[in-house]
Motif scaffolding. Structure first.
Motif, PDB file in Angstrom:
ATOM      1  N   ALA A 118       0.819  -1.215   0.000  1.00 10.35           N
ATOM      2  CA  ALA A 118       0.000   0.000   0.000  1.00 10.35           C
ATOM      3  C   ALA A 118       0.850   1.260   0.000  1.00 10.35           C
ATOM      4  CB  ALA A 118      -0.933   0.000   1.214  1.00 10.35           C
ATOM      5  N   SER A 119       2.090   1.169   0.478  1.00  6.85           N
ATOM      6  CA  SER A 119       2.983   2.329   0.507  1.00  6.85           C
ATOM      7  C   SER A 119       3.727   2.514  -0.806  1.00  6.85           C
ATOM      8  CB  SER A 119       3.985   2.186   1.652  1.00  6.85           C
ATOM      9  OG  SER A 119       3.322   2.117   2.901  1.00  6.85           O
ATOM     10  N   GLY A 120       3.507   1.632  -1.780  1.00  6.51           N
ATOM     11  CA  GLY A 120       4.136   1.777  -3.083  1.00  6.51           C
ATOM     12  C   GLY A 120       5.394   0.971  -3.266  1.00  6.51           C
ATOM     13  N   GLU A 121       5.689   0.052  -2.362  1.00  3.08           N
ATOM     14  CA  GLU A 121       6.896  -0.757  -2.498  1.00  3.08           C
ATOM     15  C   GLU A 121       6.764  -1.710  -3.678  1.00  3.08           C
ATOM     16  OE1 GLU A 121      10.112  -0.995  -2.262  1.00  3.08           O
ATOM     17  OE2 GLU A 121      10.034  -0.710  -0.095  1.00  3.08           O
ATOM     18  N   ALA A 122       7.894  -2.028  -4.303  1.00  5.12           N
ATOM     19  CA  ALA A 122       7.893  -2.932  -5.451  1.00  5.12           C
ATOM     20  C   ALA A 122       7.469  -4.328  -5.021  1.00  5.12           C
ATOM     21  CB  ALA A 122       9.274  -2.972  -6.091  1.00  5.12           C
ATOM     22  N   ALA A 123       6.862  -5.068  -5.958  1.00  2.09           N
ATOM     23  CA  ALA A 123       6.324  -6.390  -5.638  1.00  2.09           C
ATOM     24  C   ALA A 123       7.416  -7.352  -5.182  1.00  2.09           C
ATOM     25  CB  ALA A 123       5.593  -6.960  -6.852  1.00  2.09           C
ATOM     26  N   GLU A 124       8.601  -7.287  -5.800  1.00  2.00           N
ATOM     27  CA  GLU A 124       9.678  -8.189  -5.404  1.00  2.00           C
ATOM     28  C   GLU A 124      10.122  -7.924  -3.971  1.00  2.00           C
ATOM     29  OE1 GLU A 124      13.810  -9.898  -7.288  1.00  2.00           O
ATOM     30  OE2 GLU A 124      13.497  -7.730  -7.288  1.00  2.00           O
ATOM     31  N   ASP A 125      10.205  -6.663  -3.583  1.00  2.00           N
ATOM     32  CA  ASP A 125      10.606  -6.333  -2.218  1.00  2.00           C
ATOM     33  C   ASP A 125       9.544  -6.758  -1.207  1.00  2.00           C
ATOM     34  OD1 ASP A 125      12.959  -5.287  -3.149  1.00  2.00           O
ATOM     35  OD2 ASP A 125      12.203  -3.236  -3.268  1.00  2.00           O
ATOM     36  N   VAL A 126       8.282  -6.660  -1.588  1.00  4.08           N
ATOM     37  CA  VAL A 126       7.213  -7.112  -0.694  1.00  4.08           C
ATOM     38  C   VAL A 126       7.299  -8.624  -0.499  1.00  4.08           C
ATOM     39  CG1 VAL A 126       4.716  -7.260  -0.372  1.00  4.08           C
ATOM     40  CG2 VAL A 126       5.707  -5.198  -1.354  1.00  4.08           C
ATOM     41  N   GLU A 127       7.492  -9.360  -1.586  1.00  8.16           N
ATOM     42  CA  GLU A 127       7.623 -10.808  -1.461  1.00  8.16           C
ATOM     43  C   GLU A 127       8.855 -11.191  -0.641  1.00  8.16           C
ATOM     44  OE1 GLU A 127       7.494 -12.977  -5.048  1.00  8.16           O
ATOM     45  OE2 GLU A 127       5.412 -12.472  -5.521  1.00  8.16           O
ATOM     46  N   ALA A 128       9.953 -10.473  -0.842  1.00  8.83           N
ATOM     47  CA  ALA A 128      11.162 -10.775  -0.073  1.00  8.83           C
ATOM     48  C   ALA A 128      10.948 -10.543   1.415  1.00  8.83           C
ATOM     49  CB  ALA A 128      12.324  -9.933  -0.592  1.00  8.83           C
ATOM     50  N   ALA A 129      10.248  -9.463   1.767  1.00  7.06           N
ATOM     51  CA  ALA A 129       9.970  -9.194   3.179  1.00  7.06           C
ATOM     52  C   ALA A 129       9.060 -10.268   3.770  1.00  7.06           C
ATOM     53  CB  ALA A 129       9.341  -7.813   3.329  1.00  7.06           C
ATOM     54  N   MET A 130       8.033 -10.660   3.019  1.00  9.42           N
ATOM     55  CA  MET A 130       7.129 -11.705   3.513  1.00  9.42           C
ATOM     56  C   MET A 130       7.861 -13.032   3.690  1.00  9.42           C
ATOM     57  SD  MET A 130       3.827 -10.780   1.118  1.00  9.42           S
ATOM     58  CE  MET A 130       2.890 -12.214   1.628  1.00  9.42           C
ATOM     59  N   LEU A 131       8.722 -13.359   2.731  1.00 11.51           N
ATOM     60  CA  LEU A 131       9.485 -14.593   2.848  1.00 11.51           C
ATOM     61  C   LEU A 131      10.439 -14.538   4.030  1.00 11.51           C
ATOM     62  CD1 LEU A 131      10.089 -17.338   1.550  1.00 11.51           C
ATOM     63  CD2 LEU A 131      11.862 -16.203   0.196  1.00 11.51           C
ATOM     64  N   GLY A 132      11.010 -13.368   4.281  1.00  7.57           N
ATOM     65  CA  GLY A 132      11.903 -13.225   5.423  1.00  7.57           C
ATOM     66  C   GLY A 132      11.200 -13.437   6.747  1.00  7.57           C
ATOM     67  N   VAL A 133       9.954 -12.937   6.866  1.00  4.01           N
ATOM     68  CA  VAL A 133       9.198 -13.106   8.112  1.00  4.01           C
ATOM     69  C   VAL A 133       8.879 -14.582   8.348  1.00  4.01           C
ATOM     70  CG1 VAL A 133       7.039 -12.557   9.288  1.00  4.01           C
ATOM     71  CG2 VAL A 133       8.259 -10.772   8.036  1.00  4.01           C
ATOM     72  N   THR A 134       8.357 -15.248   7.346  1.00  2.14           N
ATOM     73  CA  THR A 134       8.006 -16.663   7.529  1.00  2.14           C
ATOM     74  C   THR A 134       9.247 -17.517   7.736  1.00  2.14           C
ATOM     75  OG1 THR A 134       7.999 -16.940   5.115  1.00  2.14           O
ATOM     76  CG2 THR A 134       5.895 -16.457   6.183  1.00  2.14           C
ATOM     77  N   HIS A 135      10.325 -17.210   7.050  1.00  7.43           N
ATOM     78  CA  HIS A 135      11.570 -17.959   7.201  1.00  7.43           C
ATOM     79  C   HIS A 135      12.113 -17.808   8.622  1.00  7.43           C
ATOM     80  CE1 HIS A 135      14.659 -20.240   5.175  1.00  7.43           C
ATOM     81  NE2 HIS A 135      15.612 -19.482   5.693  1.00  7.43           N
ATOM     82  N   ALA A 136      11.997 -16.606   9.176  1.00  4.04           N
ATOM     83  CA  ALA A 136      12.506 -16.375  10.528  1.00  4.04           C
ATOM     84  C   ALA A 136      11.696 -17.126  11.575  1.00  4.04           C
ATOM     85  CB  ALA A 136      12.485 -14.876  10.833  1.00  4.04           C
ATOM     86  N   TYR A 137      10.401 -17.323  11.324  1.00  2.00           N
ATOM     87  CA  TYR A 137       9.560 -18.016  12.299  1.00  2.00           C
ATOM     88  C   TYR A 137       9.474 -19.519  12.034  1.00  2.00           C
ATOM     89  CZ  TYR A 137       8.097 -13.561  14.212  1.00  2.00           C
ATOM     90  OH  TYR A 137       8.082 -12.336  14.835  1.00  2.00           O
ATOM     91  N   GLY A 138      10.351 -20.043  11.187  1.00  5.60           N
ATOM     92  CA  GLY A 138      10.478 -21.483  11.044  1.00  5.60           C
ATOM     93  C   GLY A 138       9.630 -22.121   9.986  1.00  5.60           C
TER      94      GLY A 138
END
Length: 471
Positions: free
Chosen positions: A47-67
């Motif tokens: 919603a803040s205008g971030e690129a789709a690849e960066d959004v996916e990378a952030a989401m993957l980082g969160v799930t990866h960190a929580y196992g």
């Protein structure tokens, strides 16, 4: 996380978990809550205008960190989803969320990035992350509404000095008219936005006051430059943030999201064109003395235009709700970009389109470096700094030519504006990619292990989409 995102799921390494995040039955039972947290973070970023690849990378980082190792995030223009497969013999779990509202709050974006960094560092539990995310959503914007309206006016006023290149009594009168017109346009857009009118009509109304003031100044023979007022008003309205995000999505392979964002840009620019054209047609019928040469940066006055470019960048950053601690670096980046453009065009004789692309590349490079220095998103450091390079003059010349019954020059100017916009977006994306080439990937000593030895990032394999000879 881009490297991990571009790696097939079967080849991704397992996460190194902190002691309090050891994978267990409790983590497995917590999957819906982790998914909800991840989708909420992705929603704020998109919603803040971030690129789709960066959004996916952030989401993957969160799930990866929580196992959750076997996760696949997917982002489109209005829909984000994530899928998790516990094992090869179990059915996948999928969750999705629709992004209905878009905001321009880079302070909130920076806070979300800090949260993602802490999560991927293994320092935040799921419950703590929820509390911090709720606090981020509750935070007020850093600037009140009246400051934003005044900032929109000052942005248009600074653009008149950038385009005009002169400081005299007439220039200050043009500045005042541009400020007042932009403030009126901002208030009209806010009024209809409160009534639920779509953004297209908001841009139509917001573009009319600047064109009206420009026509009024052109009706007398006092030598006031009405075209400069119109051009200054366009600088405050051009959707540079959406354009940069659209091209970045296209260059990174997210074609559906890129097409949707480009269509959004087309609709917003069409709204601006319709709003200005309605007034220009009326002004031409009343014999308004609109001189197209006034809106070109023909008077080269480096000190005045450099200060105007930096002020325009500052006001643009405030409109995007950038944090106060980033304003100085953003303004400096805007000044660097305009200096590169001015040197190439006026001293080097380079084409404005090529110069715009090179200057945007420098802005993207420095913006990426500033973002990595602050461990934040590059958007706050890049988007506002592109403000002085926006093709406001070319767009206005095209509309004026159409209003005066000259379709051929109008098409040439509109095509030039489109080429400048494309050069702007491609240049800033290329600058960001060049910065990433010289950055180290996470790992021991910033290297990656290949064949049993540690090698730098530049000499190691960098996975990306592969296409050969059109197949």
């Amino acid at each position: 996380m881009r490297t991990l995102l571009r790696t097939p799921m079967s080849e991704r390494p397992a996460s190194e978990r902190a002691p309090h995040l050891a994978k267990s039955e409790s983590v497995a039972r917590n999957v819906p809550r982790i998914f909800d947290l991840t989708l909420r973070i992705g929603e704020l970023l998109l919603a803040s205008g971030e690129a789709a690849e960066d959004v996916e990378a952030a989401m993957l980082g969160v799930t990866h960190a929580y196992g959750l190792d076997r996760c696949e995030p997917q982002v489109t223009f209005t829909l984000i989803s994530i899928s998790y497969q516990p094992s090869l013999v179990e059915a996948p779990v999928t969750s999705a969320r629709v992004v209905r509202r878009r905001t321009s709050d880079y302070t909130r974006l920076a806070a979300v990035y800090r949260l993602v960094a802490d999560i991927t560092g293994g320092n935040v539990t799921v419950n703590d992350a929820y509390r911090r995310l709720a606090a981020i959503r509750r935070n007020r914007h850093p600037y009140p509404a009246w400051v934003l309206s005044l900032t929109a006016g000052l942005l248009a006023g600074a653009a008149t000095f950038l385009v005009g290149g002169r400081v005299d009594a007439k220039a200050w009168l043009v500045f005042v008219n541009a400020v007042v017109a932009a403030i009126i346009g901002d208030r009209l857009a806010s009024l209809v936005a409160g009534r639920g009118l779509p953004e297209f009509y908001q841009f139509v109304l917001a573009a009319m006051p600047a064109a009206t003031f420009g026509i009024i100044l052109s009706l007398n023979s006092s030598g006031l430059r009405g075209s400069v007022v119109v051009t200054g008003g366009l600088f405050a309205l051009l959707p540079g943030r959406a354009l940069v995000a659209a091209v970045q999505d296209g260059l990174t392979g997210f074609y559906i999201t890129a097409a949707a964002r480009l269509l959004e840009v087309v609709y917003l620019v069409a709204g601006i064109v319709i709003g200005v054209m309605l007034i220009l047609y009326a002004g031409v019928s009343f014999d308004a003395q609109l001189r197209p040469s006034e809106s070109l940066v023909g008077n080269y006055n480096p000190p005045v235009q450099l200060v105007a470019a930096m002020l325009l960048t500052l006001f643009f950053a405030m409109l995007l709700q950038a944090s106060r601690r980033t304003l100085a670096l953003v303004t400096l980046n805007g000044g660097i970009g305009w200096t590169v453009y001015g040197v190439l065009v006026y001293n080097g004789g380079v084409s404005p389109i090529v110069a715009t692309g090179i200057a945007a590349g420098v802005v993207g490079l420095f913006g990426q470096l500033m973002a990595r220095y602050r461990y934040a998103s590059a958007l706050p450091y890049v988007t506002a700094a592109l403000g002085p390079l926006m093709p406001g003059s070319a767009l206005y010349l095209g509309m004026l030519a159409f209003a005066q019954g000259q379709p051929s020059p109008g098409l040439v100017s509109i095509s030039k504006a489109a080429a400048l916009a494309m050069a702007l977006a491609v240049g800033v994306n290329l600058g960001g990619e060049v910065a990433r080439l010289f950055m180290k990937v996470p790992g021991p000593s910033g290297g990656i292990e290949v064949a049993g030895r540690l090698v730098p990032y530049l000499t190691g394999p960098r996975r990306a989409a592969k296409r050969t000879r059109g197949f």
